[in-house]
Write a protein that holds these residues in place. Structure first.
Motif, PDB file in Angstrom:
ATOM      1  N   UNK A 205       0.830  -1.203   0.000  1.00 36.18           N
ATOM      2  CA  UNK A 205       0.000   0.000   0.000  1.00 36.18           C
ATOM      3  C   UNK A 205       0.870   1.261   0.000  1.00 36.18           C
ATOM      4  N   UNK A 206       0.333   2.329  -0.550  1.00 33.76           N
ATOM      5  CA  UNK A 206       1.061   3.603  -0.548  1.00 33.76           C
ATOM      6  C   UNK A 206       1.340   4.017   0.896  1.00 33.76           C
ATOM      7  N   UNK A 207       2.348   4.827   1.071  1.00 37.66           N
ATOM      8  CA  UNK A 207       2.699   5.314   2.409  1.00 37.66           C
ATOM      9  C   UNK A 207       1.504   6.012   3.050  1.00 37.66           C
ATOM     10  N   UNK A 208       0.784   6.816   2.264  1.00 35.86           N
ATOM     11  CA  UNK A 208      -0.374   7.546   2.796  1.00 35.86           C
ATOM     12  C   UNK A 208      -1.438   6.567   3.311  1.00 35.86           C
ATOM     13  N   UNK A 209      -1.702   5.526   2.524  1.00 38.40           N
ATOM     14  CA  UNK A 209      -2.720   4.547   2.910  1.00 38.40           C
ATOM     15  C   UNK A 209      -2.278   3.764   4.144  1.00 38.40           C
ATOM     16  N   UNK A 210      -1.022   3.394   4.181  1.00 35.81           N
ATOM     17  CA  UNK A 210      -0.487   2.653   5.337  1.00 35.81           C
ATOM     18  C   UNK A 210      -0.637   3.484   6.617  1.00 35.81           C
ATOM     19  N   UNK A 211      -0.326   4.778   6.519  1.00 32.47           N
ATOM     20  CA  UNK A 211      -0.438   5.645   7.697  1.00 32.47           C
ATOM     21  C   UNK A 211      -1.889   5.856   8.109  1.00 32.47           C
ATOM     22  N   UNK A 212      -2.784   5.940   7.134  1.00 30.17           N
ATOM     23  CA  UNK A 212      -4.210   6.106   7.443  1.00 30.17           C
ATOM     24  C   UNK A 212      -4.733   4.883   8.190  1.00 30.17           C
ATOM     25  N   UNK A 213      -4.366   3.694   7.732  1.00 26.73           N
ATOM     26  CA  UNK A 213      -4.838   2.444   8.326  1.00 26.73           C
ATOM     27  C   UNK A 213      -4.283   2.255   9.731  1.00 26.73           C
ATOM     28  N   UNK A 214      -2.991   2.351   9.864  1.00 26.65           N
ATOM     29  CA  UNK A 214      -2.304   2.244  11.152  1.00 26.65           C
ATOM     30  C   UNK A 214      -2.732   0.988  11.928  1.00 26.65           C
ATOM     31  N   UNK A 215      -3.101  -0.068  11.206  1.00 28.97           N
ATOM     32  CA  UNK A 215      -3.499  -1.355  11.786  1.00 28.97           C
ATOM     33  C   UNK A 215      -4.603  -1.218  12.830  1.00 28.97           C
ATOM     34  N   UNK A 216      -5.546  -0.325  12.566  1.00 31.55           N
ATOM     35  CA  UNK A 216      -6.685  -0.132  13.470  1.00 31.55           C
ATOM     36  C   UNK A 216      -7.934  -0.739  12.840  1.00 31.55           C
ATOM     37  N   UNK A 217      -8.617  -1.577  13.596  1.00 31.30           N
ATOM     38  CA  UNK A 217      -9.767  -2.326  13.090  1.00 31.30           C
ATOM     39  C   UNK A 217     -10.848  -1.416  12.506  1.00 31.30           C
TER      40      UNK A 217
END
Length: 119
Positions: free
Chosen positions: A47-59
């Motif tokens: 995933x793009x860096x932006x998407x990875x940061x948005x998700x942050x492994x939060x359910x």
């Protein structure tokens, strides 16, 4: 028939892993390249860096993350490359995330297999 599994990089290497492909954008901490036994590192399938940061492994972001990652994958030429490889040999998509049920490797596997987004 495509055979694709996912596995944490910290799990032991197995003979049946087939081609081991690291699908993280960043190299996992604390793992030497020698110990990782990676055949291929596809940073640009992650995933793009932006998407990875948005998700942050939060359910609570899981559904939105999957939808946006599917969109990114639609335009990624590496998808066809992975599907072609999976036709000829087993693939193990290697990732470093702690959660085995909420991670991008699972979404990538589902996308490659033609599965719908999981809610």
């Amino acid at each position: 028939m495509m055979q694709i599994v996912i596995k944490r990089i910290y799990d032991p290497v197995a003979e049946h892993d087939g081609k081991r492909i690291l699908v993280d954008r960043l190299w996992p901490r604390g793992v030497s390249k020698q110990r990782a036994h990676i055949d291929l590192w596809l940073k640009n399938i992650a995933p793009s860096t932006e998407l990875r940061k948005m998700f942050c492994h939060q359910a609570e972001h899981w559904l939105a993350f999957q939808q946006q990652y599917y969109q990114e994958l639609q335009n990624n030429p590496l998808v066809d490359e992975l599907r072609a490889m999976a036709e000829y040999e087993p693939l193990t998509l290697i990732y470093a995330a702690k959660d085995p049920e909420l991670n991008h490797a699972l979404v990538l596997k589902n996308y490659l297999s033609g599965k719908a987004i999981e809610s």
